[in-house]
Write an enzyme that holds these catalytic residues in place. Structure first.
Site, PDB file in Angstrom:
ATOM      1  N   ASP A 566      40.342  39.384  39.809  1.00 17.08           N
ATOM      2  CA  ASP A 566      40.247  40.843  39.120  1.00 17.08           C
ATOM      3  C   ASP A 566      39.699  39.757  37.365  1.00 17.08           C
ATOM      4  O   ASP A 566      39.462  38.961  37.484  1.00 17.08           O
ATOM      5  CB  ASP A 566      42.438  40.411  38.409  1.00 17.08           C
ATOM      6  CG  ASP A 566      42.504  42.428  38.019  1.00 17.08           C
ATOM      7  OD1 ASP A 566      40.752  42.553  38.137  1.00 17.08           O
ATOM      8  OD2 ASP A 566      43.306  42.773  38.003  1.00 17.08           O
ATOM      9  N   ASP A 641      41.514  50.501  38.073  1.00 16.89           N
ATOM     10  CA  ASP A 641      42.215  51.012  37.317  1.00 16.89           C
ATOM     11  C   ASP A 641      42.862  52.449  37.432  1.00 16.89           C
ATOM     12  O   ASP A 641      42.079  52.787  36.368  1.00 16.89           O
ATOM     13  CB  ASP A 641      42.436  50.731  36.022  1.00 16.89           C
ATOM     14  CG  ASP A 641      42.649  49.006  36.138  1.00 16.89           C
ATOM     15  OD1 ASP A 641      43.221  48.838  37.232  1.00 16.89           O
ATOM     16  OD2 ASP A 641      42.705  47.967  34.889  1.00 16.89           O
TER      17      ASP A 641
END
Length: 966
Positions: A566, A641
């Site tokens: 990430d 996200d």
């Protein structure tokens, strides 16, 4: 940790956090984009110098000159194998090398001969091999046209927007002005004398210059006049140069961040015209429709990997990844443009039919005033060179193959990674992991992977475990392994600056960190606080990183632990646009040159680490957020996200479709939405959508209530259980599609137009999709929906509802009433799809289970499909250890034939059931195997639905056999 960082993190953890667009640049705030976009279409200043043309067996080279500033460029033109044309443009003599992207192409593309057809003072004509395909290079102004017969397929610089900002010394410094002025005056002096003595020999001319110059400077009057002229000329030159310097060329400020630009302006730009084209796709990642919009009245699409919290929808803002590939499609042809540049890039799109309604177009046609549709595309990059691959198709599948030949295909994932993944930021401790794992068994919901986010580490130090919450990680992993399940743990590329942290000390001592512009280690804020950023552009750094995944280095790891990368845009909380400063240094290159490559390199090194730890035998699984062209070779991608909103559910479909078109098939979105809390209805609908997307993972923010599948009441638990089990029954088909994607580059999840390229009704559809070519899915993405309308393509085709077996004709918009249990999915008539109906706790537990074949007959009463089987996790398939069979039905005979007779693999799985849709009732059914034995087969026939079910034919899934209906 500083108070400012604590405040920033508090904002991030807030459930009400949404994207602040002010943190991210518009084109007007990006100096090079604003500068380039200010140039309007017109006659190009670039001219081809035909006298410099050189043609070898592999390439054409030709110099271009900008008549405004006299800077010369070098054009290289290649004809590549597979109907691809490559165009490179660089400075002929740059002050220093310009960045050319490495490691994205899988090899130097093989060339094919170019031949010169004709040449005159206006240009040259070259053959591209096929009799009707040729390239026309026009000289004044420079323009390049790719022709097929009398049709222009694509034009370059037809609007005159080619720009190549050459590297130069900064001209607003006194030293440069004095140096350049002296040189200019001296050149003028030499020019005067050279005109007078053009017939002198070189040696005589040298003596003549010496005498003349001695006389010139010894005359005080002349010398004083020279000084006066020099001063006037210097002042005038300085004035002219100052007028040419624009804001942002040598330094740029955004908010509180300053970007020094020691190389000055270095942008490149080129326009492409696509006659006959109204639909273009690709250039992910953007939260937008599948069909790209025109950008005349707004910002261009931006390609610049950024950490964007809870991104907005339906706009061209940059997101986490960037693949500079665009596809253009009409009923006659599909083409592609691959712009190989890793710097910040903007893409402008315009069309002469934009804004016209269907009625308006019809009116144009009736009045005889219609013009040929055309889409114009302009690419603008901040630095580097122009290196573009033009993929000439002509079919969609040809373009996929052409792109795969350049950047590789989707990695072949472990079968288990195609199952369901359960994730959350964060599972609290080992007991929490154990409880969630047991919850799936208690509620009879299969899953393969449970995930751990950043809180599992010791103080955000990656490759470690929290000593209190995850004190015995091997015990935890062994518990999962006993159930044939796996775990993914996060490993981010920002490294906590801590002298007691082994990883940091190793990287610093080896000099592996990215450097700041002053030569020190670049530091920024991220989850650990102050963090360094390893320079993954370095091969030795990547090799060291890979070695850290060895079992003796990554303490507590086991073979069932995989990795999640990430924050690898890279994310820098206190950096400009939440990323790294562009003037940070990667060796000799600025970060501005390599930015979009960073995430690719992180995933590459991580996948290599997983590969090495197994001695090269086990297939890696690595999920990445940031990506670039070529990322498909290293694992999976998700859409970042998102939020628990209906529109975010809808947008997951075109976002993954766009990724598939540019080679990245292993895509999914956070089921349920990462931010905010979904209603029970939204959560169920998201599971129903995610179960039919390639990467199937539920994930949630730290601040949201827990949302394991059984926490929304028994009815919703049952609905989620049902759709997850549907996913597991279809794993043989999913696995087969990924095998094909790995072999051919064809997308797994694909838009309808890919399979129906001549049907304009499919060109803008992005609320439904195909899995392979045989399953059509139209998820329910509207709140409170009581029905959906699905377009079933194929004029002479039929489709079968996979739940009811109802048959529907193709080429129609079909209204489908829905309830909360409905997932509109259709199987194409003419296909055979294998399933495994005995669903167990994980995919590995189903390895030897039997198959059920679903045979959907077309109007000609034929069907065909494939069955692929291997061990599901190693690279032994590369050694021909697999089963690959063709299944076909014709003339009332269903047969299984070996597609790979040189391959060797055995399976315990057998054919348990065969369901034939659109069948007639037979009087007798028999099965015959290779040993010549023929045995009767029991069957049932549902006359109301024309469904024939054959029970227990009992043949091995890897054997030759035939079933005959009499």
């Amino acid at each position: 940790m500083s108070p400012v960082l604590v405040f920033w993190l508090a904002l991030c953890l807030s459930g009400t956090w949404a994207v602040d667009r002010g943190n991210f640049k518009t084109c007007d705030q990006s100096a090079f984009c604003k500068r380039q976009r200010a140039l309007k279409p017109g006659e190009s200043p670039y001219r081809a110098l035909l006298e410099t043309l050189e043609l070898t067996n592999t390439r054409l080279t030709l110099q271009l000159i900008n008549d405004n500033n006299k800077v010369r460029l070098l054009l290289e033109l290649y004809r590549l194998q597979g109907n691809i044309t490559r165009v490179k443009i660089n400075e002929l003599k740059p002050l220093k090398p310009r960045y050319e992207v490495p490691d994205v192409l899988i090899r130097e593309p093989p060339t094919e001969p170019l031949s010169l057809l004709s040449q005159d003072e206006n240009g040259v004509v070259l053959s591209l091999g096929a009799e009707s395909q040729r390239v026309i290079v026009s000289a004044r102004p420079f323009r390049l046209d790719i022709m097929e017969g009398s049709d222009v397929v694509m034009s370059l610089n037809s609007r005159g927007l080619l720009t190549f900002e050459h590297l130069r010394m900064r001209k607003d410094t006194f030293s440069y002005k004095v140096t350049s002025t002296v040189a200019s005056v001296w050149d003028n002096i030499k020019r005067v004398f050279s005109r007078r003595k053009t017939r002198l020999t070189q040696q005589t001319r040298l003596r003549y210059y010496t005498l003349k110059c001695t006389f010139f400077f010894s005359s005080s009057v002349v010398f004083q006049m020279f000084l006066l002229l020099f001063s006037l000329f210097a002042c005038q030159t300085a004035k002219e140069e100052e007028e040419k310097v624009e804001d942002g060329m040598w330094e740029e400020t955004f908010k509180s961040h300053s970007d020094s630009k020691p190389n000055g302006p270095s942008a490149v730009s080129l326009d492409f015209s696509l006659p006959g084209v109204e639909h273009v796709y690709g250039i992910p990642e953007h939260a937008d429709n599948l069909r790209l919009k025109t950008t005349d009245n707004g910002d261009p699409y931006r390609l610049y990997n950024l950490d964007v919290f809870q991104y907005e929808l339906y706009n061209p803002m940059a997101l986490y990844g960037a693949v500079p590939v665009m596809l253009a499609h009409n009923t006659q042809r599909t083409t592609g443009i691959f712009w190989l540049n890793a710097a910040e890039t903007w893409v402008d799109i315009s069309s002469n039919t934009a804004g016209k309604t269907v009625f308006g177009k019809m009116l144009d046609y009736v009045q005889g005033s219609s013009e040929t549709p055309q889409t114009d595309v302009r690419w603008i990059s901040e630095s580097g060179i122009i290196d573009v691959f033009i993929m000439l198709g002509p079919t969609p599948k040809d373009v996929f193959s052409q792109y795969a030949s350049l950047t590789g295909t989707q990695s072949f994932p472990p079968l288990s990674s195609l199952g369901y993944h359960q994730c959350r930021w964060n599972y609290n401790d080992q007991e929490d992991v154990q409880a969630v794992d047991a919850g799936f068994d208690e509620h009879d919901i299969p899953y393969d992977f449970i995930w751990l986010d950043i809180e599992h580490t010791d103080g955000k130090r990656y490759f470690t475990w929290d000593p209190h919450k995850f004190a015995t990680p091997k015990e935890m992993l062994q518990g999962l392994m006993d159930k044939r399940r796996k775990m993914v743990a996060i490993v981010d590329p920002h490294i906590k600056v801590d002298s007691n942290y082994k990883i940091h000390n190793e990287i610093r001592s080896r000099g592996f960190y990215v450097k700041n512009k002053d030569g020190g280690d670049y530091e920024g804020w991220c989850w650990p606080g102050s963090a360094g950023y390893p320079d993954f552009t370095r091969e030795d750094m990547r090799a060291w990183w890979a070695s850290m995944f060895a079992y003796d280095q990554y303490e507590g790891s086991m073979e069932n632990l995989y990795t999640w990368n990430d924050m690898n845009e890279p994310s820098v909380f206190n950096g400009p646009e939440v990323t790294m400063h562009k003037d940070a240094m990667h060796g000799a290159w600025e970060h501005r040159d390599v930015h979009n490559l960073y995430g690719l390199y992180v995933q590459m090194a991580t996948a290599d680490g997983q590969l090495q730890r197994s001695g090269g035998t086990e297939r890696p699984f690595v999920l990445t957020r940031a990506f670039f062209a070529g990322s498909q070779r290293y694992g999976a991608v998700w859409t970042g996200d998102n939020a628990a909103e209906w529109d975010h559910l809808k947008i997951s479909i075109p976002m993954c479709l766009s990724l598939g078109l540019v080679g990245i098939s292993f895509c999914g979105a956070d089921v349920g939405g990462f931010f905010k809390s979904p209603s029970a209805e939204l959560l169920v609908r998201w599971y129903q959508t995610g179960a039919y997307q390639p990467f199937f993972r539920a994930h949630a923010h730290l601040d949201t209530p827990r949302r394991e599948p059984w926490l929304f009441g028994p009815e919703n638990t049952a609905l989620i259980r049902e759709v997850v089990r549907q996913r597991y029954t279809l794993l043989p088909y999913w696995y087969q599609q990924f095998y094909q994607a790995h072999r051919t580059g064809q997308p797994v999840m694909r838009p309808l137009w890919v399979e129906y390229p001549q049907d304009p009704a499919t060109f803008a559809v992005d609320d439904e999709f195909l899995i392979g070519r045989d399953l059509l899915v139209h998820p329910v993405t509207e709140e409170g929906a009581r029905g959906v309308t699905a377009y079933l393509p194929g004029k002479d085709g039929v489709w079968f509802d996979v739940h009811t077996f109802q048959k529907h004709n193709g080429a129609q918009n079909l209204y489908i009433p829905v309830t909360m249990s409905s997932i509109p999915v259709f199987q194409r008539g003419g296909s055979i799809i294998p399933r495994k109906l005995r669903v167990r706790r994980s995919s590995s537990c189903m390895e030897d289970d039997p198959y059920t074949l679903y045979v959907a007959l077309n109007l000609q009463r034929t069907a065909e499909g494939e069955l692929y089987i291997d061990d599901g996790h190693t690279f032994n398939y590369e050694k021909k250890e697999f089963i690959h069979r063709r299944l076909s039905f014709a003339n009332n005979i269903l047969s299984s034939v070996n597609l790979a007779p040189d391959a060797q693999f055995t399976t315990r799985s057998w054919i348990e059931r065969i369901i034939i849709l659109g069948a007639s009732k037979p009087s007798k059914v028999t099965v015959k195997t290779t040993d010549g034995q023929e045995n009767p087969v029991e069957f049932d026939f549902d006359a109301s639905m024309s469904v024939l079910t054959l029970r227990k034919p009992g043949v091995n899934a890897g054997a030759d056999w035939t079933v005959t209906l009499q």
